[in-house]
Design an enzyme around this catalytic site. Structure first.
Site, PDB file in Angstrom:
ATOM      1  N   PRO A 182       0.829  -1.216   0.000  1.00 49.46           N
ATOM      2  CG  PRO A 182      -0.205  -1.189   2.100  1.00 49.46           C
ATOM      3  CD  PRO A 182       0.580  -2.063   1.187  1.00 49.46           C
ATOM      4  N   GLY A 192       2.402   4.757   0.684  1.00 51.38           N
ATOM      5  CA  GLY A 192       2.579   5.719   1.783  1.00 51.38           C
ATOM      6  C   GLY A 192       2.115   5.202   3.129  1.00 51.38           C
ATOM      7  N   GLY A 232       3.827   3.095   5.226  1.00 45.29           N
ATOM      8  CA  GLY A 232       4.887   2.693   6.156  1.00 45.29           C
ATOM      9  C   GLY A 232       5.530   1.368   5.824  1.00 45.29           C
ATOM     10  CG  LEU A 233       3.591  -1.831   4.943  1.00 47.42           C
ATOM     11  CD1 LEU A 233       2.621  -2.894   4.431  1.00 47.42           C
ATOM     12  CD2 LEU A 233       4.252  -2.319   6.235  1.00 47.42           C
ATOM     13  N   GLY A 234       7.261   0.833   2.955  1.00 48.18           N
ATOM     14  CA  GLY A 234       8.371   1.000   2.008  1.00 48.18           C
ATOM     15  C   GLY A 234       7.970   0.934   0.552  1.00 48.18           C
ATOM     16  CB  SER A 235       4.834   1.779  -1.281  1.00 47.83           C
ATOM     17  OG  SER A 235       4.712   3.078  -0.751  1.00 47.83           O
ATOM     18  CB  ALA A 274       9.396  -1.632  -2.914  1.00 47.44           C
ATOM     19  CG  ASP A 297      12.366   3.359   4.145  1.00 42.71           C
ATOM     20  OD1 ASP A 297      12.812   3.317   5.300  1.00 42.71           O
ATOM     21  OD2 ASP A 297      11.209   3.743   3.863  1.00 42.71           O
TER      22      ASP A 297
HETATM   23  C1  MEV Z   1      10.222   6.202   6.428  1.00 39.46           C
HETATM   24  O1  MEV Z   1       9.894   4.903   5.928  1.00 39.46           O
HETATM   25  C2  MEV Z   1      11.321   6.108   7.437  1.00 39.46           C
HETATM   26  C3  MEV Z   1      11.797   7.441   8.020  1.00 39.46           C
HETATM   27  O2  MEV Z   1      12.777   7.130   9.012  1.00 39.46           O
HETATM   28  C4  MEV Z   1      12.401   8.337   6.956  1.00 39.46           C
HETATM   29  C5  MEV Z   1      13.728   7.816   6.440  1.00 39.46           C
HETATM   30  O3  MEV Z   1      14.415   7.030   7.092  1.00 39.46           O
HETATM   31  O4  MEV Z   1      14.132   8.281   5.357  1.00 39.46           O
HETATM   32  C6  MEV Z   1      10.658   8.187   8.706  1.00 39.46           C
END
Ligand code: MEV
Length: 327
Positions: free
Chosen positions: A111, A113, A115-118, A121, A163
Site C-alpha cells: 500500500p 505511503g 509505512g511498508l516502504g512502497s 521498493a 528503506d
Molecule cells: C520512512 O519509511 C522512514 C523514516 O525514518 C524516513 C527515512 O528514514 O528516510 C521516517
C-alpha cells in the site's frame, strides 16, 4: 522489456531517529513491487495499478501531461511521480543514456505511503529494470545508493538509507548513517494492521525535525530511540523475541511522543497488545498506514480484523530476497 521486483519492509525499530544518525533495523517482507520497463524513443509513460490495497490504475505521460485523476491526495501523487521520475533519471545516468524514453508499468502489493516502504521498493525495482533494459548491470548496493539519492531529493534532503538499502538487499538490515549491513535475524512472526490511510513522509519527517529543534526533550527522545535500537540488536542476536516485543512497545511510545502516531495506529497497537502480541508499534513515517506486531498465534490478526479503524490485517514473512529480475 525487463521486469524487476523489490520487497516492502517493516521497521522493527528506529524509524525517524535514523534520519539523525541513530541506528535502525528494518526487515524486508514478502510483499513486492514489480516494475516493467520498455525502452522507447522519448518521454515517460507510467501505468500503475494496485498501489493501495483497494487498487487503482493511474496512467499519465510524465513528459507531457500533469497529474493523474485518481482518488488519493495530491501530495501522495506528487511524491509518487517524483520518485519515479528521479529513479528513471538515476538509471539513465548509470547507463550514460540521457536521451531515451520508457514505458513503465508498476504493479505493487505494497500500500502506498503506509509505512511498508512502497516508494523505496518501486524506486529500487525501477532502477534495476531500467538499467538492465539499457544493458547495464548494477550491484544491489549500487542500486540502493542510487535509490537513496532519489529519496533524498524527493524528501527535500531528509531521508536515511534505511528503506532503500533494506529493499535492495532483502532480509533484516542495520543502518546507521552511511554504514549499512545485512544482519542475521530469526524468522519473526510479523502481523501487520493497515488502517487504509497514508502519511506524508516528507511532512512527518519535517515535523519531527521541528520538535527536535524546539525541545531538548524531543532531541533526547530521538537519542533514546537510538539506545533502544542498540538494546534491540542484542535481543535480535540472542533470538529473544519477548524482549524484542517489549522494546517495540517502548519504541511506539517514543514515536508517539515525537508526534507521528495517530488515533487509528494507536487503536491497532492496543488491539494487538490486548490480543496477546509480544509487542506492537507503528512502522515507517507514521501519521496513518500500518502497525507491525509480533505474534505467532492467530489472535492478533483476528483481533485487528475486528478493530474499528483497521481495514486489513495479515501476516508478513521476512523476505530474504532483495531486488531481483523476474523472468
Ligand atoms: C520512512 O519509511 C522512514 C523514516 O525514518 C524516513 C527515512 O528514514 O528516510 C521516517
Amino acid at each position: 522489456m525487463v521486469t524487476a521486483s523489490a520487497p516492502g519492509k517493516v521497521y522493527l525499530f528506529g524509524e525517524h531517529a535514523v534520519v539523525y544518525g541513530e541506528p535502525a533495523v528494518p526487515c524486508a517482507i514478502e510483499l513486492r513491487a514489480h516494475v516493467t520497463v520498455t525502452e522507447r524513443d522519448s518521454g515517460l509513460r507510467v501505468t500503475a495499478g494496485d498501489l493501495t490495497l483497494d487498487g487503482f490504475t493511474v496512467e499519465y505521460d510524465g513528459a507531457a501531461s500533469g497529474r493523474p485523476d485518481v482518488d488519493v491526495s495530491d501530495s501522495l501523487i506528487e511524491a509518487a511521480m517524483g520518485y519515479i521520475n528521479e529513479g528513471i533519471a538515476q538509471a539513465k545516468d548509470a547507463a550514460g543514456a540521457e536521451n531515451v524514453g520508457f514505458d513503465i508499468a508498476i504493479e505493487s502489493e505494497i500500500p502506498l505511503g503506509a509505512g511498508l516502504g512502497s516508494s523505496a521498493a518501486v524506486v529500487v525495482a525501477a532502477i534495476e529494470a531500467a538499467t538492465r533494459e539499457l544493458g547495464v548491470e548494477l550491484s544491489p548496493e549500487e542500486i540502493a545508493d542510487r535509490a537513496y539519492r532519489v529519496e533524498h531529493t524527493v524528501q527535500d534532503g531528509q531521508a536515511s538509507r534505511a528503506d532503500t538499502f533494506c529493499c535492495a538487499m532483502g532480509g533484516a538490515v542495520r543502518v546507521e548513517g552511511d554504514d549499512c549491513r545485512v544482519i542475521e535475524a530469526p524468522d519473526l512472526p510479523f502481523v501487520i494492521g493497515y488502517d487504509g490511510g497514508a502519511g506524508d513522509t516528507g511532512a512527518l519527517v519535517a515535523g519531527v525535525r521541528e520538535r527536535k529543534e524546539t525541545y531538548g526533550f524531543a532531541d533526547d527522545t530521538v537519542s533514546a530511540i537510538g539506545d533502544l535500537v542498540r538494546e534491540g540488536e542484542q535481543a535480535l542476536a540472542e533470538g529473544d523475541i519477548a524482549e524484542l516485543g517489549a522494546l517495540m512497545n517502548f519504541n511506539h511510545g517514543l514515536l508517539s511522543a515525537l508526534g507521528v502516531s495517530s488515533r487509528s495506529l494507536d487503536a491497532m497497537v492496543w488491539a494487538a497488545r490486548d490480543a496477546g502480541a509480544l509487542g506492537a508499534k507503528l512502522t515507517g513515517a507514521g501519521g496513518g498506514g500500518c502497525i507491525v506486531a509480533l505474534d505467532d498465534t492467530p489472535e492478533t490478526e483476528t483481533a485487528l480484523e475486528y478493530t474499528p479503524g483497521c481495514k486489513d490485517a495479515y501476516r508478513a514473512a521476512l523476505d530474504t530476497d532483495g531486488v531481483r529480475v523476474e523472468d
